[in-house]
Motif scaffolding. Structure first.
Motif, PDB file in Angstrom:
ATOM      1  N   ASN A 113      10.168 -84.140   5.789  1.00 32.91           N
ATOM      2  CA  ASN A 113      10.781 -83.347   4.725  1.00 32.91           C
ATOM      3  C   ASN A 113       9.998 -83.623   3.450  1.00 32.91           C
ATOM      4  O   ASN A 113       9.788 -84.781   3.073  1.00 32.91           O
ATOM      5  N   LEU A 114       9.542 -82.555   2.793  1.00 32.24           N
ATOM      6  CA  LEU A 114       8.780 -82.664   1.554  1.00 32.24           C
ATOM      7  C   LEU A 114       9.512 -81.915   0.449  1.00 32.24           C
ATOM      8  O   LEU A 114       9.990 -80.796   0.667  1.00 32.24           O
ATOM      9  N   LYS A 115       9.596 -82.534  -0.723  1.00 29.93           N
ATOM     10  CA  LYS A 115      10.257 -81.888  -1.855  1.00 29.93           C
ATOM     11  C   LYS A 115       9.390 -81.991  -3.099  1.00 29.93           C
ATOM     12  O   LYS A 115       8.799 -83.039  -3.367  1.00 29.93           O
ATOM     13  N   HIS A 116       9.331 -80.880  -3.852  1.00 31.19           N
ATOM     14  CA  HIS A 116       8.647 -80.897  -5.138  1.00 31.19           C
ATOM     15  C   HIS A 116       9.331 -79.875  -6.033  1.00 31.19           C
ATOM     16  O   HIS A 116       9.308 -78.671  -5.769  1.00 31.19           O
ATOM     17  N   ASP A 117       9.949 -80.367  -7.088  1.00 32.15           N
ATOM     18  CA  ASP A 117      10.729 -79.523  -7.996  1.00 32.15           C
ATOM     19  C   ASP A 117      11.735 -78.713  -7.184  1.00 32.15           C
ATOM     20  O   ASP A 117      12.538 -79.282  -6.471  1.00 32.15           O
ATOM     21  N   ARG A 119      11.034 -76.655  -4.720  1.00 29.66           N
ATOM     22  CA  ARG A 119      10.481 -76.268  -3.424  1.00 29.66           C
ATOM     23  C   ARG A 119      10.705 -77.386  -2.400  1.00 29.66           C
ATOM     24  O   ARG A 119      10.653 -78.560  -2.728  1.00 29.66           O
ATOM     25  N   GLU A 120      10.922 -76.970  -1.155  1.00 29.69           N
ATOM     26  CA  GLU A 120      11.196 -77.929  -0.089  1.00 29.69           C
ATOM     27  C   GLU A 120      10.640 -77.411   1.228  1.00 29.69           C
ATOM     28  O   GLU A 120      10.656 -76.211   1.503  1.00 29.69           O
ATOM     29  N   LEU A 121      10.139 -78.323   2.046  1.00 27.92           N
ATOM     30  CA  LEU A 121       9.597 -77.964   3.356  1.00 27.92           C
ATOM     31  C   LEU A 121      10.114 -78.938   4.400  1.00 27.92           C
ATOM     32  O   LEU A 121      10.083 -80.145   4.206  1.00 27.92           O
TER      33      LEU A 121
END
Length: 198
Positions: A113-117, A119-121
């Motif tokens: 799981n990746l998060k930036h501001d 946005r998430e994947l």
């Protein structure tokens, strides 16, 4: 056997193993068990200001479990979980990374799981390492941004193959409501020529 490793300067360790671009500091605590035919080690690890070949992580922590049956490194089974903050990979900044991995028999299974501001994947799948190419299989992929979510069509699997100077992308069909994106194709790594199929 219990062990504690406090590496305040990873660059010195990197030089010993021919990896001079490794940097930062790390602490590992764990146990080592086994006998003359099998070894296992497990524990926890944490690090700060980790750098490697232009990639960076301000903070990371995780667990590891490594088993080496018959003392054959090629048959090692490796598992672990990782959490990292303020990561930079290939010039892309990611605020938060969570991942779980399991490696054995030339195959890496993972979920992340990746998060930036905003946005998430989410992604899960496996990487298969062949002598002449590598394959990434993604049965799970979801991308969320600004209240919108794109995810793989249920029951499908995207695949990426890399080798012989070309990158092949197969079946990455994403849907968002009644909208669909599909982008199969082959790209030459050297010449950047793209041969699209859809």
């Amino acid at each position: 056997i219990k062990f504690h490793v406090d590496a305040t300067n990873l660059s010195e360790i990197g030089k010993l193993f021919g990896q001079p671009e490794l940097g930062g500091s790390a602490i590992a605590d764990g146990t080592l068990t086994g006998n003359a035919t099998s070894v296992r080690t497990s524990g926890t690890i944490s690090g700060n200001d980790i750098t490697y070949k232009g990639n960076e992580a301000l903070e990371l922590s995780g667990t590891f479990d490594v088993q080496v049956p018959e003392l054959a490194v090629a048959d090692a089974r490796i598992g672990g979980e990782l959490a990292a903050n303020f990561v930079k990979v290939g010039g892309v900044e990611i605020n938060d990374v969570r991942a779980k991995i399991a490696f054995a028999a030339q195959q890496l299974d993972f979920s992340t799981n990746l998060k930036h501001d905003s946005r998430e994947l989410d992604a899960a799948g496996k990487v298969i390492f062949h002598p002449d190419h590598q394959e990434l299989h993604l049965p799970t992929l979801a991308i969320r941004a600004e209240g919108q979510e794109w995810r793989l069509v249920s029951g499908t699997e995207a695949a990426i193959q890399y080798g012989a100077d070309k990158l092949t992308v197969l079946n990455p069909k994403l849907v968002n409501g009644d909208q669909t994106i599909a982008a199969d194709g082959v790209q030459s790594v050297d010449h950047h020529d793209v041969i699209g199929r859809g």
